[in-house]
Design a protein around this motif. Sequence first.
Motif, PDB file in Angstrom:
ATOM      1  N   GLU A 154     102.711  28.085  20.166  1.00 35.18           N
ATOM      2  CA  GLU A 154     104.008  28.293  20.828  1.00 35.18           C
ATOM      3  C   GLU A 154     105.152  28.193  19.816  1.00 35.18           C
ATOM      4  O   GLU A 154     106.136  28.937  19.893  1.00 35.18           O
ATOM      5  CB  GLU A 154     104.191  27.255  21.934  1.00 35.18           C
ATOM      6  CG  GLU A 154     103.250  27.460  23.120  1.00 35.18           C
ATOM      7  CD  GLU A 154     103.252  26.275  24.069  1.00 35.18           C
ATOM      8  OE1 GLU A 154     102.769  26.442  25.203  1.00 35.18           O
ATOM      9  OE2 GLU A 154     103.719  25.183  23.675  1.00 35.18           O
ATOM     10  N   TYR A 155     105.012  27.255  18.880  1.00 39.05           N
ATOM     11  CA  TYR A 155     106.034  27.066  17.835  1.00 39.05           C
ATOM     12  C   TYR A 155     106.168  28.328  16.980  1.00 39.05           C
ATOM     13  O   TYR A 155     107.283  28.816  16.728  1.00 39.05           O
ATOM     14  CB  TYR A 155     105.630  25.872  16.985  1.00 39.05           C
ATOM     15  CG  TYR A 155     106.361  25.742  15.665  1.00 39.05           C
ATOM     16  CD1 TYR A 155     107.731  25.500  15.611  1.00 39.05           C
ATOM     17  CD2 TYR A 155     105.661  25.852  14.455  1.00 39.05           C
ATOM     18  CE1 TYR A 155     108.388  25.372  14.394  1.00 39.05           C
ATOM     19  CE2 TYR A 155     106.305  25.724  13.241  1.00 39.05           C
ATOM     20  CZ  TYR A 155     107.677  25.496  13.205  1.00 39.05           C
ATOM     21  OH  TYR A 155     108.323  25.381  12.013  1.00 39.05           O
TER      22      TYR A 155
ATOM     23  N   ASN B  97     103.942  18.884  18.144  1.00 39.50           N
ATOM     24  CA  ASN B  97     103.896  18.599  19.593  1.00 39.50           C
ATOM     25  C   ASN B  97     105.012  17.651  20.004  1.00 39.50           C
ATOM     26  O   ASN B  97     105.673  17.851  21.034  1.00 39.50           O
ATOM     27  CB  ASN B  97     102.542  17.995  19.979  1.00 39.50           C
ATOM     28  CG  ASN B  97     101.435  19.025  19.975  1.00 39.50           C
ATOM     29  OD1 ASN B  97     101.707  20.214  20.021  1.00 39.50           O
ATOM     30  ND2 ASN B  97     100.191  18.589  19.895  1.00 39.50           N
ATOM     31  N   LYS B  98     105.215  16.588  19.186  1.00 37.37           N
ATOM     32  CA  LYS B  98     106.191  15.560  19.565  1.00 37.37           C
ATOM     33  C   LYS B  98     107.630  15.982  19.299  1.00 37.37           C
ATOM     34  O   LYS B  98     108.509  15.885  20.168  1.00 37.37           O
ATOM     35  CB  LYS B  98     105.866  14.277  18.789  1.00 37.37           C
ATOM     36  CG  LYS B  98     106.703  13.082  19.219  1.00 37.37           C
ATOM     37  CD  LYS B  98     106.323  12.629  20.625  1.00 37.37           C
ATOM     38  CE  LYS B  98     107.108  11.385  21.035  1.00 37.37           C
ATOM     39  NZ  LYS B  98     106.759  10.969  22.413  1.00 37.37           N
TER      40      LYS B  98
ATOM     41  N   LYS C  47     106.128  21.515  21.546  1.00 37.38           N
ATOM     42  CA  LYS C  47     105.275  22.667  21.855  1.00 37.38           C
ATOM     43  C   LYS C  47     104.046  22.657  20.961  1.00 37.38           C
ATOM     44  O   LYS C  47     103.993  21.893  19.984  1.00 37.38           O
ATOM     45  CB  LYS C  47     106.039  23.975  21.698  1.00 37.38           C
ATOM     46  CG  LYS C  47     106.812  24.104  20.395  1.00 37.38           C
ATOM     47  CD  LYS C  47     107.652  25.358  20.367  1.00 37.38           C
ATOM     48  CE  LYS C  47     108.824  25.295  21.293  1.00 37.38           C
ATOM     49  NZ  LYS C  47     109.856  24.320  20.933  1.00 37.38           N
ATOM     50  N   THR C  48     103.067  23.504  21.312  1.00 41.28           N
ATOM     51  CA  THR C  48     101.872  23.623  20.480  1.00 41.28           C
ATOM     52  C   THR C  48     102.203  24.427  19.223  1.00 41.28           C
ATOM     53  O   THR C  48     103.267  25.060  19.135  1.00 41.28           O
ATOM     54  CB  THR C  48     100.742  24.341  21.237  1.00 41.28           C
ATOM     55  OG1 THR C  48     101.160  25.688  21.510  1.00 41.28           O
ATOM     56  CG2 THR C  48     100.416  23.637  22.548  1.00 41.28           C
TER      57      THR C  48
ATOM     58  N   SER D  52      99.862  18.870  13.721  1.00 41.50           N
ATOM     59  CA  SER D  52      99.836  19.241  15.137  1.00 41.50           C
ATOM     60  C   SER D  52     100.569  18.213  15.987  1.00 41.50           C
ATOM     61  O   SER D  52     101.332  18.552  16.892  1.00 41.50           O
ATOM     62  CB  SER D  52      98.385  19.388  15.605  1.00 41.50           C
ATOM     63  OG  SER D  52      98.349  19.710  16.973  1.00 41.50           O
ATOM     64  N   GLN D  53     100.360  16.910  15.659  1.00 40.62           N
ATOM     65  CA  GLN D  53     101.035  15.848  16.418  1.00 40.62           C
ATOM     66  C   GLN D  53     102.551  15.899  16.227  1.00 40.62           C
ATOM     67  O   GLN D  53     103.318  15.733  17.175  1.00 40.62           O
ATOM     68  CB  GLN D  53     100.491  14.481  15.986  1.00 40.62           C
ATOM     69  CG  GLN D  53      99.041  14.230  16.424  1.00 40.62           C
ATOM     70  CD  GLN D  53      98.540  12.877  15.973  1.00 40.62           C
ATOM     71  OE1 GLN D  53      99.302  11.912  15.970  1.00 40.62           O
ATOM     72  NE2 GLN D  53      97.278  12.818  15.581  1.00 40.62           N
TER      73      GLN D  53
END
Length: 578
Positions: free
Chosen positions: A516-517, A507-508, A512-513, A503-504
């Motif tokens: 969303e990805y 996000n980085k 996106k989350t 998840s990190q």
Amino acid sequence: MYFFNCETKLPLMRISKLFLLLLFFPFWIVANNQDSLVVFKEKNLSQQYVYLKEHLNTTKDIERYIAAFSTKATVQKDTNYIAQSYYFKHRIHRKSKAYTEAHLAIDKAILFAQSNKQDSLVASFFHAKGATFYIQSNYENALDYYIQAYDLMRTKGAIENQLTLEFDIATIKLKVGKTKEALREFDKIIHSYDSLLHTKPDSQFLKVRCIKMLNNTAKSYTDEAMYDKAIELYSKSLLLNETTNYLSGKCIAIGGKGNVYTAKKEYDKALIVLNQALAISRSHNELQLITPFLLLDKGKCMFGLKKFEDALNNFKETDQIIQQKNLKFIGLDETYQFLAKTYAQLGKHEKATEVYDQYIERKNLSTDKRFELYKTIFEGYDLKNVEYRAEKATKESNLFKSYFSQAILVIVLLLIVTISFFVYNRNKQKQKLAKFHTLIDELKTKEFTPNEPSSKGYVLSDEKASKILDDLTKLEAKLFFLDKKYSLSTLAKKCHTNSTYLSQVINKYKGKTFSEYMTEMRITYVLSALKNDKKLRSYTIQSIAEEIGFKKSESFAKAFKKRTGFNPSYYIKNLDNM
């Protein structure tokens, strides 16, 4: 009197008893048809529930009965019947068009049913909430709740309930203009009922459900002016009714044929079947709500045959029933318009005007609607009618001039708004088309330029992040995102890490989350797939959504529009036109 002088000469005592029996017989009937509230309160919850189901639309002060039922269910802590009490409240609010209160009541019913984990009950309440949205013409929300109900019923619900929901969904499609798709689904539903009846030929319950479906579908065909198909289905309904005793279905089917013939202006044919249906509805109290529809069609036939006195009698009787029973009659507009038109044809202009004034007062119509109705009633008749109306309006403080002036102002404003909307819409279409061509150019460019993974910023160590990104790139190439079962934890296992790390990284590095990805990958894929695959473009939106990992077409369409600025159907249409 003849009764006392008859040759049998009944003894005085027997006459007295007979007199008392005749005197109290009507009250005995009423007492047996409707329980008093005191008697109702003595019933157990199951008996009260059955009574409310059977008398919800016929018992006076039904709210007090529902309140008593709710109180007893609450005292006994029976959450199932508490949920049902809120459902009954919902029905009463919906009938009186108090839609906010109706939604609040059904939402509470849903909460209680969910707390009991009764999926079939939750599904029926979802269906009821969807039906309320449908009545409000909020088809998007209606469809959403129908689909939720259908998802629950598909695994646990009876097939008959699933078919009812499929019919309601098809009806929404008909309302929003997807006529061919809706009619195909109607035919599929009828075929399913035929198959069920083949396996259960003696099921009276199934026959009644099928008759209802045939009648409803026939009405939909009538509304679409597909009269031959409507007659075919009404005939099929009547044929099936010969094997059961569903009187309401029979009356509706016969009256439905009359409605079709009326619409086709075959008035003589219509009158024959309408009189047959009226003979049934008038001789059975439980069918009294069908009578106004039959009388309205009969009046329209008489009007079409220029038998205006007969037409007037039918329209007046329709109005009388509506007022006496305080009905929420969907044919109210037509009834008053034809009533006023008939008075005008008979030269009773003052009476026509009176009906017109009473109607707009009851309906609380806006000025432009009043003027539109006025034109509908009086337009096409001799000039004296209009002059009479104008003269009467002048005598009544220039009321008509006021309506006319306001209507002209409304018409001018509507013209301005229409022109503005046309210009705005045309510009918007140009912008959408420009967006479409820009998107196509971008897709063509990407087809010749491979995507490079982003590597700026750090979450963990360089080595770990790089390894996870490499695994993601390989999985993306294999189109893992098309599998709707993929979750964050499933993907983490494939990338040999845990959910938190993955998840990190997303996000980085992806900005996106996880959700969303996944959505972006699916939309990016489908944009190219639709451009290059003509066969895929022939699929329904629901099928395309499922192909790329979405569960619902609505979620797919929303994500697609957010990304592109237009709907999938617009994109497909323009691709086909290229």
